[in-house]
Design an enzyme around this catalytic site. Structure first.
Site, short mmCIF file in Angstrom:
data_model
loop_
_atom_site.label_atom_id
_atom_site.label_comp_id
_atom_site.label_asym_id
_atom_site.label_seq_id
_atom_site.Cartn_x
_atom_site.Cartn_y
_atom_site.Cartn_z
N GLU A 49 0.83 -1.27 -0.27
CA GLU A 49 -0.03 0.06 0.04
C GLU A 49 0.77 1.33 0.12
O GLU A 49 0.58 2.26 0.57
CB GLU A 49 -1.02 0.02 1.13
CG GLU A 49 -1.99 -1.30 1.28
CD GLU A 49 -2.99 -1.21 2.20
OE1 GLU A 49 -2.88 -0.49 3.05
OE2 GLU A 49 -3.70 -2.16 2.20
N GLU B 232 -3.79 -8.82 -0.56
CA GLU B 232 -4.56 -8.71 0.83
C GLU B 232 -6.04 -8.74 0.55
O GLU B 232 -6.46 -7.87 -0.22
CB GLU B 232 -3.97 -7.38 1.44
CG GLU B 232 -4.32 -7.26 2.91
CD GLU B 232 -3.50 -6.05 3.70
OE1 GLU B 232 -2.20 -6.06 3.55
OE2 GLU B 232 -4.41 -5.22 4.14
#
Length: 787
Positions: free
Chosen positions: A403, A479
């Site tokens: 991220e 994820e």
């Protein structure tokens, strides 16, 4: 006097000593205590919201306004400085000595006899320091200073020498450990082609030769290669009828590398290796050994619950076996390089690994995070991670980030290409990914298209729209889910929930709750089953972990996560059985929820769910059928679950009978209303421990009535005493809001259960754990054996 575990090769040309004992530790250099390493100074607490209290807005969660985050990094005292010392004894005539740290949290400075020998910055990086210039024969003083800065992490990092430290003694001429690289080039027609290369550091003179021997599991040679060289070697080897490494059959060979000068053996190393190929492709998705398969993975943070960050092989093995039994075939080392013990276990148990390097690059997520180090350290940290782990057959890909906030920018694309090139140069056999949570921006910038493996964090509903613009033709859920639950907690009325949380700081185990950016397991599976371009997933997370208590980021005393499929004690939540029903195809799963002890709910609607690999089931309440339910592919929440939403509670017994597609019964499961507590029950994950001072057993403890039914609402305060050949190590009940210390021998049950950790001593004999419930005047004991 040198103490530790010794690993000696032929003629003792190389001696490796695990420096686990005889350490002294202090926070202020005045009060010292003797500790074992690995060691986490913060795990004993106390819990307090003042530790690393952060007032921030978490952009990854969609926040724009800063608020107080009291438990974000675990609410434990990991900040500040710590000091370690011990004596290391260098035998007379030793030509070279090296210290090998598998990680130190953080900013370690290493001194020998009062002089600095070296330092590192990233707490998760492995590093080696040549101490030869500073050492002398006999006793030498080793000092390691570490310091943790505030707001340097988004989760609990641990503190101190939390991973193993080794002393390695060799000749001046020695093998360069991280240079040796064993890899499979191809597997075809019953033959495996292997590339093997590496280097050594010569000393005076010539006449060096390197001998590499590949041994099978019976220690018999299957290949031998000899090279005469002054510094390096490279071979291409063909092995007939190889035993391939896979999750189902994790076959390991041993690579023996020997360095000779003339006839004298100068050095020898041994490492486990495996023969396998791994590749993501447009046509086949993920291919292991040429066979297409879905990745059924989980993300794991590095802490071990009540043990903190102090790594322990028995604790790691327990975690991985729990995941393996669920049907999991892969882990992601989120969001940092792993320990070698974890990778060795993944090799031997058969779990594939996404090995991840960083959580941030040049744009901060917290003010003192890796962003401080990136420009100076990222290249070498990435190279070290790859060199330290590229011989593990379990590692199937590298991840260069999670991220990353630069993913939507051209600057981010440039950094990504640079890091990906380092991976390709250091290991040309594995592909590279990065977990993207801003997929629209990453698609527009070209970030996603430039990755070997486009990794998507969440956003599952965008998959179909974005896949046509991905030149790779596939994607991976790096994820997924982020479903939240508290073990044994059920909230009414039962409904999907993304924002309406509760005054007790808990989440419902009906598995219908997630933060606004999260998903349910059902959503991920729908896309994986219906869209061939989805190569699999890594669920967030396999276990609860310390810190990041979403959705209770501003709620005190929440100090650990709710995302886990298992709780912080390692006890399976209901969600474990949902994943097992989908992932484990070797055994049948029939799991019923909730428990059936609900004083005061008589006549109220209490939905009942069944998680099963069967396609149909019938539910009975006190022998009365509540009807059959059949899985429905067209219904989002009934495709993978069986639900009876209108059941009214009445004390007694509920039972479910599950059937396969042919109508054959595959199993039953029941719940009974619990009566008064009659006994304390103890069940250990293992009853025999190694008498090595490090082995551990994990004992689950609960109360049950005279009919053998667990009391699911029990919250009794229990106390523990360990005698004999073991000692009390820790206790955990899985409650994210508990402020009970992990390291004191007492704790309240949470929804009827907790786990006690017992550590073996270095002596054979019996270990006796005694458990007392003073409130109910109950007592129980369990005997383990240390050999």
């Amino acid at each position: 006097m040198m103490c530790g575990l010794y690993f000696m090769t032929a003629q003792a040309q190389r001696t490796e000593i695990l420096l686990d004992k005889d350490w002294s530790f202090s926070r202020d250099k005045s009060a010292w205590q003797t500790v074992l390493v690995p060691h986490d100074w913060a795990i004993s607490g106390p819990f307090d919201k003042k530790w690393d209290l952060q007032t921030v807005a978490i952009e990854e969660d969609g926040e724009t306004k800063k608020t107080e985050k009291s438990g974000r990094t675990g609410a434990l005292p990991w900040l500040g400085k710590g000091f370690y010392t011990r004596i290391i004894t260098i035998p007379k005539g030793t030509e070279r000595a090296e210290l090998y740290f598998e990680g130190a949290m953080s900013n370690p400075i290493v001194k020998i006899n009062g002089r600095e020998a070296g330092r590192w910055a990233y707490g998760y990086s492995e590093f080696r320091i040549d101490i030869t210039p500073l050492m002398h024969d006999g006793d030498n003083l080793l000092e390691v200073d570490v310091e943790n800065m505030e707001e340097s992490t988004r989760w609990y990092p641990g503190a101190g020498l939390y991973r193993p430290v080794h002393l390695i003694l060799t000749h001046k001429a020695h093998i360069n450990d991280w240079s040796v690289f064993f890899r499979t080039l191809s597997i075809e027609n019953g033959k495996a082609v292997i590339a093997l290369d590496g280097s050594f550091i010569p000393a005076r003179g010539k006449g060096y030769r390197i001998e590499n021997i590949i041994l099978n599991s019976h220690e018999k040679s299957v290949a031998t290669c000899i090279t005469k060289s002054d510094s390096c070697f490279a071979h291409t080897i063909t092995i007939d009828h190889p035993n391939l490494w896979s999750p189902e059959e994790p076959y390991l060979y041993t690579l023996v590398t020997r360095l000779y000068q003339g006839r004298k053996l100068m050095d020898e190393t041994r490492r486990k290796v495996g023969i396998r190929t791994a590749r993501f492709t447009r046509d086949g998705g993920f291919l292991l050994n040429g066979q297409s398969r879905k990745i059924k993975g989980v993300c794991l943070h590095h802490d071990l619950g009540p043990l903190g960050a102090a790594v322990n092989k028995a604790a790691l093995a327990r975690q991985l076996l729990i995941m393996k039994d669920m049907g999991c075939n892969a882990i992601r080392t989120s969001h940092n390089p792993p320990s070698q013990w974890q990778m060795q276990l993944c090799d031997s148990l058969g779990l594939m690994v996404m090995c991840e390097a960083f959580d941030m690059w040049t744009t901060p997520k917290c003010k003192n995070g890796y962003v401080r180090l990136f420009s100076e350290w990222s290249d070498i940290d990435l190279e070290r991670m790859i060199c330290a782990n590229r011989n593990h057959p379990s590692v199937i890909m590298w991840s260069i980030g999670n991220e990353i906030r630069e993913q939507s920018t051209q600057h981010g694309v440039e950094i990504m290409r640079h890091l990906q090139d380092i991976c390709h140069r250091t290991d040309p056999t594995r592909q590279v990914t990065c977990g993207m949570n801003r997929s629209d921006g990453a698609m527009k910038s070209g970030f996603a298209a430039a990755l070997d493996v486009p990794g998507f964090n969440y956003g599952v509903r965008k998959y179909g729209r974005q896949i046509p613009d991905l030149p790779q033709g596939f994607l991976l859920g790096t994820e997924t889910a982020s479903t939240v639950s508290s073990r044994g907690v059920y909230k009414f009325p039962v409904r999907e929930n993304t924002k309406h949380w509760y005054s007790d700081g808990q989440c419902s185990s009906y598995d219908l709750e997630q933060p606004g950016w999260g998903e349910l397991p059902d959503d991920d599976w729908q896309h994986q089953d219906d869209e061939a371009f989805v190569t699999g997933e890594f669920v967030w997370t396999g276990f609860d972990y310390l810190g990041e208590p979403t959705p209770y980021k501003e709620y005190w005393p929440s100090r650990s996560s709710y995302f886990g499929i298992c709780d912080l004690a390692g006890l399976p939540k209901d969600r474990y059985w949902l994943y097992r029903s989908k992932w484990n195809t070797k055994v049948h799963t029939v799991h019923l929820l909730p428990h059936w002890t609900w004083p005061g709910r008589d006549g109220e609607v209490t939905p009942v769910y069944c998680y099963t690999d069967g396609v149909e089931a019938e539910l009975f309440v006190n022998g009365k059928s509540q009807g059959r339910r059949h899985k429905d592919k067209e219904s989002r929440l009934d495709r993978y679950r069986l639900r009876w939403n209108d059941v009214k509670y009445e004390p007694g017994k509920i039972e479910v009978v599950a059937y396969d597609e042919a109508g054959k019964e595959i199993g039953r499961n029941s719940r009974r209303t619990a009566g008064d507590a009659a006994r304390i029950c103890c069940q250990a994950d293992r009853t025999e421990l190694a008498a090595d001072g490090n082995d551990m057993a994990f004992i689950t403890i609960w109360l049950e009535d005279n009919n053998g039914t667990m009391l699911p609402n029990a919250s009794d305060l229990l106390s523990f005493n360990v005698t004999g050949a073991g000692s009390f190590q820790a206790v955990c009940n899985g409650d994210a809001t508990s402020l009970d210390s992990f390291t004191q021998p007492r704790m309240h049950l949470f929804n009827g259960q907790l786990v006690v950790v017992v550590r073996a001593k270095e002596q054979a004999g019996e270990i006796v754990l005694t458990v007392n419930d003073g409130e109910k005047n109950l007592k129980s004991s369990l005997t383990l054996f240390c050999k």
